[in-house]
Design a protein around this motif. Structure first.
Motif, PDB file in Angstrom:
ATOM      1  N   UNK A   1       0.850  -1.201   0.000  1.00  0.00           N
ATOM      2  CA  UNK A   1       0.000   0.000   0.000  1.00  0.00           C
ATOM      3  C   UNK A   1       0.883   1.247   0.000  1.00  0.00           C
ATOM      4  N   UNK A   2       0.394   2.310  -0.608  1.00  0.00           N
ATOM      5  CA  UNK A   2       1.226   3.483  -0.859  1.00  0.00           C
ATOM      6  C   UNK A   2       0.590   4.732  -0.286  1.00  0.00           C
ATOM      7  N   UNK A   3       1.227   5.312   0.735  1.00  0.00           N
ATOM      8  CA  UNK A   3       0.754   6.591   1.245  1.00  0.00           C
ATOM      9  C   UNK A   3       1.625   7.709   0.675  1.00  0.00           C
ATOM     10  N   UNK A   4       1.138   8.933   0.800  1.00  0.00           N
ATOM     11  CA  UNK A   4       1.832  10.105   0.264  1.00  0.00           C
ATOM     12  C   UNK A   4       2.082  11.080   1.412  1.00  0.00           C
ATOM     13  N   UNK A   5       3.335  11.531   1.533  1.00  0.00           N
ATOM     14  CA  UNK A   5       3.705  12.525   2.538  1.00  0.00           C
ATOM     15  C   UNK A   5       4.336  13.717   1.821  1.00  0.00           C
ATOM     16  N   UNK A   6       3.680  14.867   1.943  1.00  0.00           N
ATOM     17  CA  UNK A   6       4.205  16.109   1.378  1.00  0.00           C
ATOM     18  C   UNK A   6       4.474  17.041   2.548  1.00  0.00           C
ATOM     19  N   UNK A   7       5.734  17.437   2.711  1.00  0.00           N
ATOM     20  CA  UNK A   7       6.132  18.182   3.906  1.00  0.00           C
ATOM     21  C   UNK A   7       6.886  19.449   3.532  1.00  0.00           C
ATOM     22  N   UNK A   8       6.356  20.611   3.948  1.00  0.00           N
ATOM     23  CA  UNK A   8       7.040  21.890   3.803  1.00  0.00           C
ATOM     24  C   UNK A   8       7.396  22.260   2.376  1.00  0.00           C
ATOM     25  N   UNK A   9       6.556  21.899   1.415  1.00  0.00           N
ATOM     26  CA  UNK A   9       6.880  22.165   0.005  1.00  0.00           C
ATOM     27  C   UNK A   9       6.618  23.635  -0.333  1.00  0.00           C
ATOM     28  N   UNK A  10       7.649  24.274  -0.866  1.00  0.00           N
ATOM     29  CA  UNK A  10       7.562  25.675  -1.284  1.00  0.00           C
ATOM     30  C   UNK A  10       8.004  25.796  -2.730  1.00  0.00           C
TER      31      UNK A  10
ATOM     32  N   UNK B   1      -1.663  11.846   2.590  1.00  0.00           N
ATOM     33  CA  UNK B   1      -2.731  11.083   1.946  1.00  0.00           C
ATOM     34  C   UNK B   1      -2.529   9.613   2.288  1.00  0.00           C
ATOM     35  N   UNK B   2      -3.425   9.004   3.075  1.00  0.00           N
ATOM     36  CA  UNK B   2      -3.266   7.586   3.418  1.00  0.00           C
ATOM     37  C   UNK B   2      -3.337   6.689   2.183  1.00  0.00           C
ATOM     38  N   UNK B   3      -2.736   5.515   2.274  1.00  0.00           N
ATOM     39  CA  UNK B   3      -2.731   4.569   1.164  1.00  0.00           C
ATOM     40  C   UNK B   3      -4.156   4.198   0.764  1.00  0.00           C
ATOM     41  N   UNK B   4      -4.386   4.075  -0.538  1.00  0.00           N
ATOM     42  CA  UNK B   4      -5.685   3.682  -1.062  1.00  0.00           C
ATOM     43  C   UNK B   4      -6.742   4.760  -1.032  1.00  0.00           C
ATOM     44  N   UNK B   5      -6.350   5.996  -0.762  1.00  0.00           N
ATOM     45  CA  UNK B   5      -7.293   7.115  -0.631  1.00  0.00           C
ATOM     46  C   UNK B   5      -7.306   7.960  -1.902  1.00  0.00           C
ATOM     47  N   UNK B   6      -8.491   8.390  -2.305  1.00  0.00           N
ATOM     48  CA  UNK B   6      -8.632   9.391  -3.364  1.00  0.00           C
ATOM     49  C   UNK B   6      -8.790  10.744  -2.682  1.00  0.00           C
TER      50      UNK B   6
ATOM     51  N   UNK C   1       9.856  18.153   1.024  1.00  0.00           N
ATOM     52  CA  UNK C   1      10.036  16.786   0.556  1.00  0.00           C
ATOM     53  C   UNK C   1       8.715  16.184   0.087  1.00  0.00           C
ATOM     54  N   UNK C   2       8.811  15.273  -0.871  1.00  0.00           N
ATOM     55  CA  UNK C   2       7.670  14.482  -1.347  1.00  0.00           C
ATOM     56  C   UNK C   2       8.068  13.018  -1.235  1.00  0.00           C
ATOM     57  N   UNK C   3       7.305  12.268  -0.447  1.00  0.00           N
ATOM     58  CA  UNK C   3       7.574  10.852  -0.238  1.00  0.00           C
ATOM     59  C   UNK C   3       6.333  10.045  -0.594  1.00  0.00           C
ATOM     60  N   UNK C   4       6.514   9.000  -1.403  1.00  0.00           N
ATOM     61  CA  UNK C   4       5.411   8.131  -1.799  1.00  0.00           C
ATOM     62  C   UNK C   4       5.776   6.699  -1.439  1.00  0.00           C
ATOM     63  N   UNK C   5       4.978   6.092  -0.566  1.00  0.00           N
ATOM     64  CA  UNK C   5       5.254   4.730  -0.146  1.00  0.00           C
ATOM     65  C   UNK C   5       6.588   4.570   0.547  1.00  0.00           C
ATOM     66  N   UNK C   6       7.009   5.600   1.311  1.00  0.00           N
ATOM     67  CA  UNK C   6       8.284   5.552   2.012  1.00  0.00           C
ATOM     68  C   UNK C   6       9.490   5.850   1.138  1.00  0.00           C
ATOM     69  N   UNK C   7       9.271   6.147  -0.133  1.00  0.00           N
ATOM     70  CA  UNK C   7      10.358   6.424  -1.081  1.00  0.00           C
ATOM     71  C   UNK C   7      10.377   7.925  -1.369  1.00  0.00           C
TER      72      UNK C   7
END
Length: 344
Positions: free
Chosen positions: A1-10, A27-32, A60-66
């Motif tokens: 499952x793939x979550x999205x973490x967007x932190x402090x993006x400018x 954005x939690x995994x599997x969420x629209x 930073x932009x992280x998708x599924x821990x990557x």
């Protein structure tokens, strides 16, 4: 499952043109999730940064821990495992429907490509259309093919950039429902950019309201509508009735009467009281709140009645279902049902 973490993006397009101002979003995994906001608030810029088409100035932009984007890191778009559904499908006109869907399946043999393509066409309700050319499809069919093409390589994330804008209103609701069903069937995590409040509320699992480069509120559609973070969000996400009030012992005293509050503050305070138009009802004139009808706007399924309320500077709108029994110039009473929300 793939979550999205967007932190402090400018992101700025020059010293005097900041667009994103330290935006945070999870954005939690599997969420629209829908990115909802007015033009120029930074929605599309954020989408392009997530896709890898733009470099962020910070964050930073992280998708599924990557980590896809961050200090010293910027993966190119082709290495991000992100599927994109653009505004008007953007199918390759010289390729058949099947070859459009199979375009990203570069690591598969012929049989696997054919099987995956047929699976995706069935998923979006267009099985048997593989031999057709894009110009032989309707606008709604083209959008579904664009989604099938984005989902075929099993991406970590799907980005939808206002994909329903080019469709007429009769098609839009049906295609939205098909897209949502396809995303849920695959368990995909998705970000939908839109400025259409109805689209965001009816389609997404999570709504992030973007204002001036930041997320003003992120919650379920029901919570964003029922308990907006502030009066600006209240006005932007649907119609709002905003009136001054004084609170005491869990209720607000207003020109529309004493109203129970959903989350009353401790002690006595003043602020703006929020109601939705469907919470107000027209009644006889033997009520505490009265006013004069100034306008009636008919929509078919309901109507919006504008009332100049005694003791209130700005008129209020009341949503009325069924036949409308009042006309401009007529006096009417007003009753309120349900709880109000206070913004100090």
């Amino acid at each position: 499952m793939t979550d999205v973490q967007i932190t402090g993006v400018s992101k700025s397009y020059g010293p005097d043109a900041p667009v994103l101002r330290g935006l945070d979003l999870t954005v939690p995994a599997g969420t629209l999730a829908a990115l909802l906001g007015p033009s120029g608030c930074g929605k599309t810029t954020l989408l392009r940064i997530v896709a890898g088409f733009l470099r962020a100035d910070a964050g930073t932009v992280t998708v599924g821990g990557r980590t896809l984007s961050g200090p010293g890191v910027h993966l190119p778009p082709e290495r991000r495992r992100i599927g994109i559904v653009p505004q008007e499908g953007a199918l390759f006109p010289h390729l058949s429907v099947a070859r459009n869907v199979a375009f990203g399946l570069t690591g598969h043999d012929r049989a696997a490509r054919r099987g995956r393509t047929e699976e995706m066409l069935e998923l979006v309700g267009l099985g048997g259309h593989g031999d057709r050319m894009p110009h032989e499809l309707s606008g709604g069919q083209q959008q579904r093919i664009a989604l099938a093409r984005a989902l075929a390589p099993e991406p970590a994330l799907v980005l939808l950039d206002e994909p329903f804008n080019a469709l007429d209103s009769a098609l839009r609701a049906g295609v939205r429902a098909d897209v949502r069903a396809a995303l849920r069937a695959t368990g995909a995590t998705a970000l939908l950019v839109t400025h259409d409040q109805q689209e965001a509320l009816s389609t997404a699992d999570l709504v992030a309201v973007v204002r001036e480069g930041r997320v003003a509120q992120c919650d379920t559609p029901q919570e964003v509508y029922r308990r907006p973070a502030d009066p600006w969000v209240a006005r932007f996400v649907g119609d709002a009735v905003l009136i001054p009030g004084t609170t005491d012992h869990g209720t607000a005293t207003t020109v529309l009467g004493r109203l129970p509050l959903a989350s009353p503050p401790a002690g006595r305070s003043e602020g703006t009281v929020l109601l939705r138009p469907e919470q107000l009802q027209l009644t006889g004139t033997a009520t505490a709140a009265q006013g004069t009808v100034t306008d009636v706007t008919f929509y078919g399924h309901d109507a919006m009645v504008t009332i100049s309320v005694d003791g209130l500077e700005s008129p209020v709108d009341i949503r009325v279902a069924g036949p409308v029994a009042v006309r401009p110039g007529q006096r009417t009473g007003i009753l309120v049902k349900g709880e109000a929300t206070l913004h100090p």
